[in-house]
Design an enzyme around this catalytic site. Structure first.
Site, PDB file in Angstrom:
ATOM      1  CG  HIS A 356       2.820   1.612  11.051  1.00  0.00           C
ATOM      2  ND1 HIS A 356       3.527   2.781  10.846  1.00  0.00           N
ATOM      3  CD2 HIS A 356       3.710   0.743  11.579  1.00  0.00           C
ATOM      4  CE1 HIS A 356       4.783   2.620  11.222  1.00  0.00           C
ATOM      5  NE2 HIS A 356       4.921   1.391  11.676  1.00  0.00           N
ATOM      6  CE  LYS A 544      -1.158  10.952  -0.153  1.00  0.00           C
ATOM      7  NZ  LYS A 544      -0.550  11.001   1.165  1.00  0.00           N
ATOM      8  NE  ARG A 545      -1.030   1.663   1.257  1.00  0.00           N
ATOM      9  CZ  ARG A 545      -2.147   1.505   1.968  1.00  0.00           C
ATOM     10  NH1 ARG A 545      -3.132   0.755   1.501  1.00  0.00           N
ATOM     11  NH2 ARG A 545      -2.286   2.088   3.152  1.00  0.00           N
ATOM     12  CE  LYS A 550      -2.489   5.644   1.698  1.00  0.00           C
ATOM     13  NZ  LYS A 550      -1.840   6.405   2.784  1.00  0.00           N
ATOM     14  CB  THR A 652       6.557   9.478   5.660  1.00  0.00           C
ATOM     15  OG1 THR A 652       6.323   8.430   4.710  1.00  0.00           O
ATOM     16  CG2 THR A 652       6.549   8.907   7.070  1.00  0.00           C
ATOM     17  CE  LYS A 656       9.229   9.812   2.432  1.00  0.00           C
ATOM     18  NZ  LYS A 656       8.495   8.614   1.999  1.00  0.00           N
TER      19      LYS A 656
END
Length: 805
Positions: A356, A544-545, A550, A652, A656
């Site tokens: 992942h 998100k985390r 990110k 993901t 969504k």
């Protein structure tokens, strides 16, 4: 499932009387909630028995999904929706004075996960059940989850998440089916009948107690289960009276406490040796108890361990459960007395592995000394796996010590968990097209060259019925009216919406639904944050985390730029914008916490400044979780997917948000590549370097200062980090971007992509002025999101990896 309202009322009345000694009408709201959940759990239990009896009788192959986390969210609404009983239960409860929606709000999120990895695992369990595939998820029953986040003066504070106080109603313990897991001690060995034998001695024993959580599927007769292990002391007494009577009260509780701490918290901080020790114990508890359970069930049914690969698929979800490789070998060798080659063949054909991440810190490596101390027999097996692996590599790459060490399971005093999976598993997959290519071309290239048939791709998917049909009933109702309800079963039917592309009347109706969802989120923000946001403003969302790759920091720097522009030109004509953030930082991740502090500082300054009132708002919503995402995602209009290209395996959240009509602003990273394939340039806002350009820039020598020297605006923005204008100094962030104080300067190329990101954000503002153009982009995104269903992903796993019908 077919039930009349009278049957439902009888079930609820019986449970209320049995558990609380009162009628349902006399019950408190808490009692009604528990009675309702228990009734649903019991209905699922009966359906589970029927499903299990069927697949056992037909000797169907079963998949066991091993994951350190399952981000389940709440279960009550999901189960009622899947069973098709939501309206009937709501009506019955209303008749006795209860609101089903209020009971929904009482349920805590199950504290079993943290981010995308855990949410994906839960989506896959939902889809396995919907598709009628016999599947079991294995994880740990974390007593206090990850943590409950509070923001205090900009700082993330972590508190225990006591989710079990209300969430345990979904769990069913099987204390008589606990398994012993052994830590420490030593290994005795001797020869008997020409065979070398081993016995683990002087170990510390922990009992793993299974708790079952039933997983429903959409209108499916199947019910699968998530098995959660809780660590307990093997002693039947919770207290050692020998010590207690001597006044050594803490020592009297020590044995029980030391065992139970293993399943207290998800991802304990591992920046110290005791944290590392605890994490390794958690991983082995999960793997050992699960494999013992799987093998026992298999032997009970078939009586022949050699048929294991034909009847069982064990899937390793990222590297945390990589100990499946040596632990399965231990069971086959030590308990079933197979020879090595036969045991290895069975293990390899049974195990598969999903990677992942390409982040080095997530490819777990354990100190060889710690590994040997905690897991002495497993260590011996890893050494033998490594000896045989390295021997073969020497034949393939004679003299190439660097390559062999890179591929070895043990090298330089470390046990490398990903390499254990690569050495053993019959299938290895990435989770997006780009990610899988990176695995083959760079990260796992040497293994790919050895045997390219083992490598494949399965792009991630989402349980879209939860994220669209349950979270966004307004949009779901409109879609049913426009294209029928076929999309409820088959997500690809959403493409029927494309016939309304350019239809302004439909676009207006979609906008009206979005406005209702924005008003709901605005009300939540007002209540939770005390900030009033304008539902007519553009809702720009990054949820998100919190991790540097990110690039929430890139978003924050661009917000500073917008703030400065409006301050310099109060008459600047841009659409009003509300930036929404929600994220948790790992408890030991200093820089991530600094970025949260910066975002909160920007929010405090911007929201208090009358000069930008009505044009700019910034909100950081604390304690991000599934139930909060279910409020934010339907309201989002811009989806921030801005990681540096080549680092995000898939994502993901992008899917969504897309299926709820948000338009992506993003790099060509992870599944953004495949979103781009679906919607094209005209229906998303692309920016930034491509993965190959990122690699080329690193090779040529990336200098973040060069970008600052060429952009006076960027230089001024960075200076604000040290000026105090945002409620403090952010020297650590500044230094991380421009110096080597925290390792590589600007390790995720935030500054290199800033100009491109800025231009993309300007295109967002310009496009949003045209409500019909932007609305049409939203429509296309909804219509093309069907490919990202977890039903599709699980079907691909079943066919190409697990070999299940």
């Amino acid at each position: 499932m077919e039930l009349t309202k009278k049957q439902i009322l009888d079930l609820l009345e019986n449970e209320s009387g049995k558990s609380f000694g009162c009628s349902l009408a006399e019950a408190s709201k808490l009692q009604a909630y528990k009675a309702l959940c228990t009734v649903i759990r019991d209905l699922l239990s009966k359906q589970r028995k029927s499903f299990r009896d069927d697949f056992i009788a037909k000797e169907r192959k079963q998949v066991y999904y091993m994951s350190m986390e399952f981000l389940v969210g709440t279960s009550l609404r999901n189960n009622l929706f899947n069973l098709g009983l939501e309206d009937k239960f709501a009506s019955v409860l209303k008749s006795v004075g209860f609101s089903l929606s209020e009971l929904y709000e009482m349920e805590p999120d199950a504290g079993l996960g943290n981010g995308g990895l855990g949410r994906l695992a839960s989506c896959y369990m939902d889809s396995m059940t919907t598709l009628g595939l016999p599947g079991t998820g294995f994880s740990i029953r974390y007593e206090f989850g990850i943590f409950r986040q509070k923001i205090v003066d900009g700082w993330q504070m972590e508190f225990p998440d006591d989710w079990l106080s209300m969430g345990d109603v979904w769990l069913r313990a099987r204390e008589d089916e606990a398994f012993e897991v052994k830590f420490g001690g030593n290994v005795a060995q001797w020869e008997e009948g020409g065979r070398l034998c081993f016995r683990h001695e002087n170990y510390n024993s922990v009992m793993a107690v299974p708790y079952d959580m039933f997983i429903s599927g959409y209108r499916s007769p199947a019910v699968n289960k998530l098995v959660l292990w809780s660590a307990k002391s093997p002693s039947k007494n919770s207290i050692d009276l020998r010590y207690f009577v001597r006044g050594e009260h803490l020592k009297a509780l020590e044995e029980n406490t030391m065992a139970e701490v293993i399943s207290k918290v998800l991802y304990p901080a591992d920046d110290h040796i005791e944290g590392k020790r605890l994490r390794l114990k958690q991983q082995y508890l999960l793997v050992s108890a699960s494999l013992q359970s799987i093998v026992r069930q298999h032997m009970k049914k078939y009586g022949d361990i050699r048929t294991l690969p034909d009847k069982v698929a064990i899937h390793i979800n990222d590297t945390h459960p990589a100990l499946c490789v040596p632990e399965l070998m231990r069971i086959l060798l030590d308990e079933h007395m197979l020879e090595w080659d036969e045991a290895w063949d069975i293990a390899c054909r049974t195990l598969s592995y999903t990677n992942h991440t390409v982040m080095s810190e997530a490819l777990e490596k354990w100190s060889e000394d710690l590994f040997r101390e905690l897991l002495p027999r497993v260590y011996q097996l890893v050494c033998e796996i490594n000896r045989r692996l390295v021997s073969g590599l020497y034949e393939k790459y004679p003299g190439d010590i660097g390559k062999i060490n890179y591929m070895a399971a043990i090298a330089n005093g470390e046990v490398k968990m990903a390499n254990l999976c690569l050495a053993a598993c019959h299938k290895i997959n990435g989770v997006s097209k780009l990610h899988s290519e990176i695995l083959k071309d760079s990260l796992f290239h040497d293994y790919y060259v050895l045997d390219n048939q083992r490598f494949t791709n399965v792009t991630n998917g989402i349980a879209y019925r939860r994220w669209l049909c349950q979270s966004n009933p307004g949009l779901t109702s409109l879609l049913k009216e426009l294209i029928g309800d076929g999309f409820m079963r088959d997500s690809m039917a959403l493409e029927g919406l494309l016939k309304y592309a350019g239809d302004n009347a439909v676009i207006e109706r979609l906008a009206a639904v979005k406005r209702q969802n924005k008003e709901r989120l605005a009300a939540y923000i007002s209540n939770a944050n005390g900030i009033n946001v304008d539902p007519s403003s553009l809702f720009d969302v990054q949820i998100k985390r919190l991790h540097e790759y990110k690039r929430q920091l890139l978003n924050a720097l661009q917000i500073i730029r917008m703030y400065r522009l409006i301050k310099e030109n109060p008459n600047l004509d841009i659409p009003p914008r509300t930036f929404v953030f929600a994220a948790k930082a790992s408890s030991g991740y200093f820089m991530a916490k600094q970025i949260i502090r910066l975002i909160c500082g920007i929010a405090n300054t911007v929201n208090a400044d009358p000069a930008v009132r009505g044009k700019l708002k910034v909100v950081f919503i604390e304690d991000y979780k599934v139930s909060l995402a279910e409020i934010i995602i339907p309201a989002a209009e811009i989806s921030e997917q801005i990681s540096i290209a080549g680092k995000e395996a898939s994502g993901t959240g992008n899917m969504k948000l897309m299926i709820n009509g948000a338009v992506t602003i993003g790099t060509l990273d992870g599944a953004n590549v495949e979103i781009h394939e679906q919607v094209g340039d005209d229906n998303m806002f692309l920016f930034g370097m491509h993965a190959d350009e990122v690699e080329a820039l690193w090779r040529s020598g990336y200098d973040p200062l060069a970008y600052v020297r060429h952009s006076p605006e960027l230089a001024d923005i960075l200076r604000t980090l040290r000026s105090g204008v945002f409620g403090g100094s952010y020297d650590d962030i500044y230094n991380s971007l421009l110096t080597r104080a925290y390792g590589t300067a600007d390790a995720y190329m935030t500054l290199a992509d800033f100009e491109s990101y800025k231009a993309a954000q300007d295109r967002v503002s310009e496009t949003y002025r045209d409500a019909y153009k932007f609305g049409n982009m939203s429509l296309v995104n909804i219509a093309k999101a069907g490919i990202f269903s977890s039903d599709r992903a699980v079907a691909e796993y079943a066919k190409n990896i697990w070999y299940m019908k």
